[in-house]
Design an enzyme around this catalytic site. Structure first.
Site, PDB file in Angstrom:
ATOM      1  N   GLN A 192       0.832  -1.211   0.000  1.00 49.12           N
ATOM      2  CA  GLN A 192       0.000   0.000   0.000  1.00 49.12           C
ATOM      3  C   GLN A 192       0.864   1.258   0.000  1.00 49.12           C
ATOM      4  O   GLN A 192       0.544   2.249  -0.651  1.00 49.12           O
ATOM      5  CB  GLN A 192      -0.930   0.007   1.218  1.00 49.12           C
ATOM      6  CG  GLN A 192      -1.731   1.270   1.423  1.00 49.12           C
ATOM      7  CD  GLN A 192      -2.726   1.547   0.299  1.00 49.12           C
ATOM      8  OE1 GLN A 192      -3.163   0.630  -0.377  1.00 49.12           O
ATOM      9  NE2 GLN A 192      -3.069   2.809   0.094  1.00 49.12           N
ATOM     10  N   GLU A 193       1.991   1.201   0.695  1.00 47.80           N
ATOM     11  CA  GLU A 193       2.862   2.366   0.796  1.00 47.80           C
ATOM     12  C   GLU A 193       3.651   2.615  -0.492  1.00 47.80           C
ATOM     13  O   GLU A 193       3.763   3.754  -0.941  1.00 47.80           O
ATOM     14  CB  GLU A 193       3.837   2.182   1.969  1.00 47.80           C
ATOM     15  CG  GLU A 193       3.200   2.259   3.342  1.00 47.80           C
ATOM     16  CD  GLU A 193       2.780   3.678   3.719  1.00 47.80           C
ATOM     17  OE1 GLU A 193       3.137   4.626   2.996  1.00 47.80           O
ATOM     18  OE2 GLU A 193       2.088   3.833   4.749  1.00 47.80           O
TER      19      GLU A 193
END
Length: 492
Positions: A317-318
């Protein structure tokens, strides 16, 4: 005169017999009341239920049992103060039969209420509404209407509400319709067959497809086949109603306390968060990038008592697992750490993937401990939100939640208030001020779904091929009704 005496004696004998019979019936009735189903459960200390294996009912998740139906039944057992004993049905017909004959006290198995089932069992309060959906594989022509089901390879589970729907459809609208019923296949197997191109269509309840559609990005919903149907627990039709009545009180309490909504959010609240393109991109990166960093994720997670798949989901996600990723605000690295956070967790080089993963895991664990007073999984969801937007803003959202009468320890309640941090009316009264409160909501929901995908891809892939030796099904046609068929590869 003698005849009169004989008649009087016979009348007295009949009266005595009737009185005795009435007495026996009273005793039996009283005994039945004393030993009603609810009291029997309380006396034995065990609630016996039957369910089935599916993503929404009962399944093994890592080292524990999970499932929406299972957790509901566990909550009911706690409500009664008894232990829960679970049986897994061999088939849907076996499941109904065991309830019907009183071998178990109830079925908690995601059952829709249908006329055929009402002939055999009775149902408690509805707790969820679903629709039946026709499933097909993308890349093939999408079926436009029911006529497209003709001359197709349509397979459903035997004795399911879907097979009951098809019979009704055949009788009322499409007499030439035919399909195959499998007694050895549940929803995931059938969707896998569609994904593999082994069959053309299957039918799935909307809640079940919602739970698994991300795992099958090439499978689509063609259209809804039914109006909304109700899911409910099944009880013995002619049995003592005391347990069913207690279950009604239990569901009423669950609704009033928001516990039913919380459980629904836990299992369904993050679904449909990622579209099929996002799923395909994620699975591609699992193949192309994750393998290089997987040992590091596992080692870091083990060191901090975390699930490596959760840490990996944060990393995706990052940065999409890119060690040199950089945001417009200067956050850098695979786990996208700020300079301050990197210093706090001992990371000297944010672009070093190993340091970044170790630092990200350490930082997330620190955040998780700040919510130690909160039960899982809400503790983890709140910690994830804090990883994204900062602990202070999550605390502000919790305070707003409390002020508005919500539960600050429940992610379901807090995620509704986080977006309020974008509005001056609310953030002007908080300690940490303005925040892009929509972002942590999306962030958490994405990570939950990426985690699901990693759990799924981490399992050995089963084979659901149609032609396995010994597999049999039932084919339904307009002319023949149904006949047992050989392995499905031989069906033209």
């Amino acid at each position: 005169m003698d005849g009169f005496k004989r008649e009087k004696q016979q009348w007295l004998l009949k009266s005595c017999f009737a009185l005795c019979l009435f007495g026996v019936m009273v005793v039996l009735a009283l005994g039945s009341n004393r030993n009603g189903q609810l009291e029997s459960v309380l006396e034995s200390g065990v609630l016996k239920i039957i369910t089935r294996n599916s993503p929404t009912t009962y399944y093994q998740d890592r080292d524990q049992i999970s499932g929406f139906e299972y957790e509901l039944a566990q909550a009911f057992a706690r409500h009664l103060g008894v232990e829960l004993e679970v049986e897994i049905a061999d088939s849907l017909d076996d499941l109904i039969t065991r309830v019907e004959t009183g071998k178990v006290q109830l079925a908690a198995a995601g059952l829709t209420i249908t006329p055929e089932r009402l002939n055999r069992v009775t149902f408690g309060d509805s707790y969820l509404k679903v629709t039946q959906q026709l499933i097909y594989r993308s890349g093939k022509p999408a079926p436009a209407d029911l006529q497209d089901l003709l001359n197709s390879r349509l397979v459903v589970t035997e004795h399911s509400s879907h097979s009951q729907y098809l019979r009704e459809l055949q009788q009322k609208l499409l007499p030439q319709l035919s399909w195959i019923e499998r007694n050895d296949a549940e929803v995931v197997e059938l969707v896998q067959m569609v994904a593999n191109g082994e069959i053309d269509y299957t039918i799935v309840d909307s809640n079940e497809f919602q739970a698994i559609d991300t795992f099958f990005p090439r499978v689509r919903v063609a259209f809804d086949l039914s109006e909304q149907q109700q899911l409910a627990w099944a009880f013995q039709k002619y049995g003592d109603p005391s347990l069913q009545q207690e279950a009604k009180r239990f569901f009423q309490t669950m609704r009033e306390k928001g516990q039913l909504a919380q459980l629904q959010e836990r299992y369904y609240g993050h679904l449909n968060q990622i579209d099929n393109t996002g799923t395909l991109t994620f699975l591609k990166q699992v193949d192309n990038r994750l393998g290089k960093y997987k040992p590091t994720f596992k080692k870091a997670a083990e060191e901090h008592d975390l699930d490596w798949r959760l840490v990996a989901a944060i990393g995706y996600q990052e940065s999409h697992w890119r060690p040199r990723a950089k945001s417009r605000t200067g956050v850098r690295g695979l786990m996208m750490l700020t300079r301050t956070t990197a210093k706090e967790v001992g990371v000297k080089n944010r672009l070093n993937a190993t340091q970044s993963i170790n630092g990200g895991a350490r930082y997330f664990k620190k955040l998780q401990k700040r919510f130690d007073h909160i039960a899982e999984p809400d503790r983890t969801w709140l910690a994830l939100a804090a990883y994204n937007v900062g602990l202070g803003h999550v605390r502000d959202a919790q305070n707003i939640t409390t002020e508005q009468g919500g539960n600050a320890n429940r992610w379901m309640d807090v995620k509704e208030r986080l977006p309020l941090l974008t509005k001056k009316k609310y953030y002007s009264k908080t300690r940490y001020g303005y925040a892009r409160g929509y972002e942590p909501v999306t962030y958490v929901q994405n990570i939950r779904r990426f985690y699901d995908l990693l759990v799924w891809s981490d399992q050995p892939e089963p084979s659901y091929a149609l032609g396995n030796e010994g597999e049999e099904g039932v084919i339904f046609t307009a002319s023949a009704g149904f006949t047992t068929i050989p392995p499905l590869t031989s069906i033209n």
